[in-house]
Enzyme design. Structure first.
Site, mmCIF file in Angstrom:
data_model
loop_
_atom_site.group_PDB
_atom_site.id
_atom_site.type_symbol
_atom_site.label_atom_id
_atom_site.label_comp_id
_atom_site.label_asym_id
_atom_site.label_seq_id
_atom_site.Cartn_x
_atom_site.Cartn_y
_atom_site.Cartn_z
ATOM 1 N N GLY A 1 0.866 -1.177 0.000
ATOM 2 C CA GLY A 1 0.000 0.000 0.000
ATOM 3 C C GLY A 1 0.899 1.221 0.000
ATOM 4 N N TYR B 1 -6.807 -8.493 -5.631
ATOM 5 C CA TYR B 1 -8.147 -8.889 -5.192
ATOM 6 C C TYR B 1 -8.588 -7.778 -4.234
ATOM 7 C CZ TYR B 1 -6.647 -13.363 -7.031
ATOM 8 O OH TYR B 1 -6.180 -14.344 -7.862
ATOM 9 N N ALA C 1 16.069 12.284 -10.016
ATOM 10 C CA ALA C 1 14.808 13.030 -9.998
ATOM 11 C C ALA C 1 15.083 14.478 -10.362
ATOM 12 C CB ALA C 1 14.167 12.956 -8.611
ATOM 13 N N ALA D 1 10.421 1.849 -3.639
ATOM 14 C CA ALA D 1 11.477 2.870 -3.716
ATOM 15 C C ALA D 1 10.874 4.261 -3.934
ATOM 16 C CB ALA D 1 12.460 2.536 -4.834
ATOM 17 N N ASP E 1 7.973 5.249 -2.944
ATOM 18 C CA ASP E 1 7.349 5.663 -1.678
ATOM 19 C C ASP E 1 8.417 6.105 -0.674
ATOM 20 O OD1 ASP E 1 4.895 4.929 -2.791
ATOM 21 O OD2 ASP E 1 5.109 2.871 -2.076
#
Ligand SMILES: O=C(O)C(=O)C[C@H](O)[C@H](O)CO
Length: 314
Positions: free
Chosen positions: A33, A103, A229, A253, A255
């Site tokens: 998550g 699911y 980045a 990574a 997150d």
């Protein structure tokens, strides 16, 4: 100085061997998550952190809450007695191919609704972090994200939005207007370069970051994986390299990167420090398997930052 995240946590059943669940029975249970991953990252970096979500009244839900407690993340959760916590299966049908099967439709996290949003927890935090996954899961989950974001703005809590596009959940065409809507309400937006192109167009990383910023947020960061980045904050544009580390698993990574950035943001650190910690945190998360297990401590970040040179280009 604190962060609150809002979104779905779901059980993760991870195959231990290559071959696919068609034939492999050897697995372990964890959870994933994006928003709980970010929460664990900021908590490990020493920032008081909370998570708002919904889990089922089952072993997977209890496992998630138990782990969050162990990671010092305060959980403001609704426990759904009617449906289970969602799960995802992750297996490797053959070497070099990883496969995820969700699911989650109709399960607890997707039934998050505005009534579940702890407004006091948002008012008490410096930053609220949400992602595009919460917008994709269901109409009530999307309403909950928007309710949280609007409340954050009304009480002066900064809003952080990571696009986190999941093509298995919805199409880019359906997602684009919702992403733009939340980006316009955010103070900082994160997107991979492919994800940024769902919202805006631009020929270069810098053009993409500036186009994201033009949607509304003062800060935008284009995450480029092993290319580092590119961040804009006001009129300051900075590029940061990725730290070179042996890679076990890149999931989580992005997150970790967001967690590193937000931890420094709430501490009041400058733009270069935010990007440097974010890059180091992202690299640390790649060094071990698991979506959240390898989130770094301040010592892990310091080891890379002090040993790896300064990756920030001005
Ligand atoms: O894939 C998803 O939708 C998840 O939320 C699970 C993962 O932990 C997450 O994607 C990592 O960013």
């Amino acid at each position: 100085m604190s962060v609150v995240t809002l979104g779905e946590a779901l059980g993760l059943v991870l195959a231990r061997r290559t071959g696919g669940f068609d034939v492999v029975g050897d697995a372990e249970l964890s959870f994933g998550g994006a928003e709980t991953n970010v929460a664990i990252a900021t908590a490990r970096l020493g920032i008081p952190t909370a998570w708002i979500g919904r889990v089922g009244d089952d072993a997977v839900g209890r496992r998630i809450l138990r782990t969050l407690r162990a990671e010092h993340v305060a959980a403001h959760v609704a426990v759904d007695a009617e449906v289970p916590t969602a799960i995802m299966l992750k297996d490797r049908p053959h070497l070099g191919r990883s496969r995820v099967t969700y699911y989650r439709d109709g399960n607890a996290g997707s039934r998050l609704s505005p009534a579940d949003v702890d407004l006091d927890a948002i008012a008490a935090a410096d930053v609220l972090h949400v992602t595009g996954i919460g917008l994709a899961l269901s109409a009530t989950s999307a309403e909950a994200v928007l309710h949280a974001v609007r409340h954050a703005r009304s009480v002066g809590t900064l809003v952080s939005f990571d696009v986190n596009h999941r093509s298995k959940l919805w199409s880019a065409e359906d997602a684009a207007p919702r992403y733009r809507e939340v980006a316009a309400l955010a103070d900082v937006v994160f997107a991979g370069d492919d994800e940024a192109r769902i919202l805006v167009s631009g020929e270069s990383d810098e053009a993409l970051a500036l186009a994201l910023q033009a949607l509304g947020p003062a800060r935008a960061v284009v995450k480029l994986g092993d290319r580092g980045a590119l961040g804009v904050d006001g009129d300051e544009v900075l590029r940061v390299d990725a730290y070179r580390v042996p890679v076990a698993d890149t999931v989580g990574a992005g997150d970790a990167f967001v967690g590193g950035y937000l931890a420094e943001l709430v501490r009041g650190a400058d733009h270069a420090t935010r990007l440097r910690t974010a890059s180091a945190a992202g690299a640390c998360a790649c060094r071990a398997e698991g979506d959240w297990e390898a989130m770094p401590t301040p010592a892990d970040v310091a080891e890379l930052v002090h040993g790896g040179g300064d990756p920030v280009e001005r």
